[in-house]
Write a protein that holds these residues in place. Sequence first.
Motif, PDB file in Angstrom:
ATOM      1  N   THR A  62       0.847  -1.184   0.000  1.00 49.79           N
ATOM      2  CA  THR A  62       0.000   0.000   0.000  1.00 49.79           C
ATOM      3  C   THR A  62       0.886   1.239   0.000  1.00 49.79           C
ATOM      4  O   THR A  62       1.812   1.323   0.811  1.00 49.79           O
ATOM      5  CB  THR A  62      -0.913   0.027   1.244  1.00 49.79           C
ATOM      6  OG1 THR A  62      -1.720  -1.149   1.263  1.00 49.79           O
ATOM      7  CG2 THR A  62      -1.816   1.254   1.227  1.00 49.79           C
ATOM      8  N   PHE A  69      -3.229   9.049   4.482  1.00 50.21           N
ATOM      9  CA  PHE A  69      -4.610   9.500   4.274  1.00 50.21           C
ATOM     10  C   PHE A  69      -5.572   8.755   5.196  1.00 50.21           C
ATOM     11  O   PHE A  69      -6.485   9.354   5.776  1.00 50.21           O
ATOM     12  CB  PHE A  69      -5.021   9.294   2.815  1.00 50.21           C
ATOM     13  CG  PHE A  69      -4.745  10.469   1.932  1.00 50.21           C
ATOM     14  CD1 PHE A  69      -5.453  11.654   2.088  1.00 50.21           C
ATOM     15  CD2 PHE A  69      -3.778  10.395   0.937  1.00 50.21           C
ATOM     16  CE1 PHE A  69      -5.201  12.750   1.267  1.00 50.21           C
ATOM     17  CE2 PHE A  69      -3.513  11.491   0.121  1.00 50.21           C
ATOM     18  CZ  PHE A  69      -4.219  12.668   0.282  1.00 50.21           C
ATOM     19  N   LEU A  70      -5.377   7.442   5.334  1.00 51.94           N
ATOM     20  CA  LEU A  70      -6.248   6.648   6.199  1.00 51.94           C
ATOM     21  C   LEU A  70      -6.164   7.125   7.645  1.00 51.94           C
ATOM     22  O   LEU A  70      -7.178   7.204   8.348  1.00 51.94           O
ATOM     23  CB  LEU A  70      -5.872   5.173   6.096  1.00 51.94           C
ATOM     24  CG  LEU A  70      -6.145   4.497   4.745  1.00 51.94           C
ATOM     25  CD1 LEU A  70      -5.611   3.068   4.746  1.00 51.94           C
ATOM     26  CD2 LEU A  70      -7.630   4.505   4.432  1.00 51.94           C
ATOM     27  N   PHE A  71      -4.960   7.435   8.100  1.00 57.14           N
ATOM     28  CA  PHE A  71      -4.793   7.910   9.472  1.00 57.14           C
ATOM     29  C   PHE A  71      -5.318   9.333   9.629  1.00 57.14           C
ATOM     30  O   PHE A  71      -5.968   9.652  10.634  1.00 57.14           O
ATOM     31  CB  PHE A  71      -3.318   7.848   9.872  1.00 57.14           C
ATOM     32  CG  PHE A  71      -2.903   6.523  10.442  1.00 57.14           C
ATOM     33  CD1 PHE A  71      -2.876   6.325  11.811  1.00 57.14           C
ATOM     34  CD2 PHE A  71      -2.546   5.474   9.609  1.00 57.14           C
ATOM     35  CE1 PHE A  71      -2.498   5.100  12.345  1.00 57.14           C
ATOM     36  CE2 PHE A  71      -2.160   4.242  10.133  1.00 57.14           C
ATOM     37  CZ  PHE A  71      -2.136   4.057  11.510  1.00 57.14           C
ATOM     38  N   PHE A  73      -7.573  11.051   7.864  1.00 58.42           N
ATOM     39  CA  PHE A  73      -8.997  11.278   7.660  1.00 58.42           C
ATOM     40  C   PHE A  73      -9.878  10.193   8.282  1.00 58.42           C
ATOM     41  O   PHE A  73     -11.044  10.446   8.573  1.00 58.42           O
ATOM     42  CB  PHE A  73      -9.297  11.374   6.162  1.00 58.42           C
ATOM     43  CG  PHE A  73      -8.600  12.530   5.494  1.00 58.42           C
ATOM     44  CD1 PHE A  73      -9.020  13.827   5.690  1.00 58.42           C
ATOM     45  CD2 PHE A  73      -7.501  12.313   4.666  1.00 58.42           C
ATOM     46  CE1 PHE A  73      -8.373  14.888   5.082  1.00 58.42           C
ATOM     47  CE2 PHE A  73      -6.844  13.362   4.049  1.00 58.42           C
ATOM     48  CZ  PHE A  73      -7.277  14.660   4.261  1.00 58.42           C
ATOM     49  N   GLY A  74      -9.319   9.007   8.514  1.00 60.59           N
ATOM     50  CA  GLY A  74     -10.110   7.937   9.098  1.00 60.59           C
ATOM     51  C   GLY A  74     -10.161   7.981  10.611  1.00 60.59           C
ATOM     52  O   GLY A  74     -11.232   7.853  11.215  1.00 60.59           O
ATOM     53  N   VAL A  75      -9.012   8.204  11.250  1.00 62.27           N
ATOM     54  CA  VAL A  75      -8.964   8.212  12.709  1.00 62.27           C
ATOM     55  C   VAL A  75      -9.813   9.332  13.310  1.00 62.27           C
ATOM     56  O   VAL A  75     -10.553   9.089  14.273  1.00 62.27           O
ATOM     57  CB  VAL A  75      -7.502   8.296  13.197  1.00 62.27           C
ATOM     58  CG1 VAL A  75      -7.444   8.481  14.707  1.00 62.27           C
ATOM     59  CG2 VAL A  75      -6.726   7.050  12.786  1.00 62.27           C
ATOM     60  N   VAL A  77     -12.514  10.552  12.291  1.00 65.13           N
ATOM     61  CA  VAL A  77     -13.923  10.150  12.208  1.00 65.13           C
ATOM     62  C   VAL A  77     -14.252   9.122  13.284  1.00 65.13           C
ATOM     63  O   VAL A  77     -15.318   9.159  13.908  1.00 65.13           O
ATOM     64  CB  VAL A  77     -14.233   9.572  10.814  1.00 65.13           C
ATOM     65  CG1 VAL A  77     -15.645   8.993  10.774  1.00 65.13           C
ATOM     66  CG2 VAL A  77     -14.084  10.658   9.759  1.00 65.13           C
ATOM     67  N   LEU A  78     -13.306   8.216  13.552  1.00 68.92           N
ATOM     68  CA  LEU A  78     -13.541   7.167  14.540  1.00 68.92           C
ATOM     69  C   LEU A  78     -13.544   7.712  15.965  1.00 68.92           C
ATOM     70  O   LEU A  78     -14.364   7.311  16.788  1.00 68.92           O
ATOM     71  CB  LEU A  78     -12.475   6.075  14.402  1.00 68.92           C
ATOM     72  CG  LEU A  78     -12.490   5.271  13.089  1.00 68.92           C
ATOM     73  CD1 LEU A  78     -11.320   4.300  13.053  1.00 68.92           C
ATOM     74  CD2 LEU A  78     -13.804   4.519  12.933  1.00 68.92           C
ATOM     75  N   GLU A  80     -13.952  10.929  16.817  1.00 69.55           N
ATOM     76  CA  GLU A  80     -14.891  12.043  16.923  1.00 69.55           C
ATOM     77  C   GLU A  80     -14.377  13.132  17.856  1.00 69.55           C
ATOM     78  O   GLU A  80     -15.030  13.562  18.793  1.00 69.55           O
ATOM     79  CB  GLU A  80     -16.258  11.540  17.399  1.00 69.55           C
ATOM     80  CG  GLU A  80     -16.918  10.558  16.443  1.00 69.55           C
ATOM     81  CD  GLU A  80     -18.285  10.116  16.948  1.00 69.55           C
ATOM     82  OE1 GLU A  80     -18.630  10.459  18.097  1.00 69.55           O
ATOM     83  OE2 GLU A  80     -19.001   9.447  16.184  1.00 69.55           O
TER      84      GLU A  80
END
Length: 216
Positions: A62, A69-71, A73-75, A77-78, A80
Motif C-alpha cells: 500500500t 490519508f487513512l490515518f 482522515f479515518g482516525v 472520524v472514529l 470524533e
Amino acid sequence: MLDALFGHLDLWGQALWGTVVLFFGGGAIALVLGVIVGGMRVSPVPIARAVGTVYVNLVRNTPLTLIFFLFAFGVPVLVEGDVDFLGLAVWALGLYTATYVAETMRAGINTVPVGQAEAARAIGLPFGQVMSLVILPQAMRAVIPPMMSVFIALLKNTTVAAGFSVLNLGSIRAYMSERGENAMDVLLWVAIIFVALVMLLTLLQSQLERRWKVAR
C-alpha cells in the motif's frame, strides 16, 4: 543563502525536532512490531504465519501516502474529536516501516543454522525462548546493513508527513516562503541536513558492525 538558515533558527529547530520525533517514534514502533511480525513469519503456528504474511503483504504493497490519508482522515472520524496529527504520522510511519523490518528480520533468521533451533528445542525450550535467546541475537548481527537501509528510508519517508499539516524538514520550504526566503536556498539546506543525518546513521552502522564483529 546563509541567512536562510541562521536568520530563522527558531523555525529550523521546530522542523528538525518534528523530523526527529517522526524518525525515532516511527522507528521504535517499527522495530518492536517488525521483530514480532518477523517471528510470526517463521513461526511453526500456521495462524501466526498467516497473520504475519497478510499484514506484510497488505501494508507493504500500500502506498505510504495512502496510509497517511487513512490515518489523517479515518482516525478523526472514529474518535470524533481533536487528534494529534504528529502522533498519527508517527504511527503511520511505524506501521508501514514495520513490514520492511519484519522481512529483514525474517531474512536474518533464515541465516541462522537450523541445527541451532533444533538443539534449543531438544533441551525443552519453547518457541518464544528459542527465538529470544538463540535465534534473534544471531540474526540481529546478520541484518545490521539491510536494517540500517530500512531506517535510512524511514528518515526520508518522514517528509511525507509534510502533506498532512506536520511541521518537519519536508514542510519547512512552505513556511520559509511565507517569510520571503528563496525556495532553492531552503531546499539546499534541507538536502544538506538530510545528508548529515544519513551520514550519522552510516557511522552508527559501522560502529555496530565493528563491535558485534569483535563480539563473535
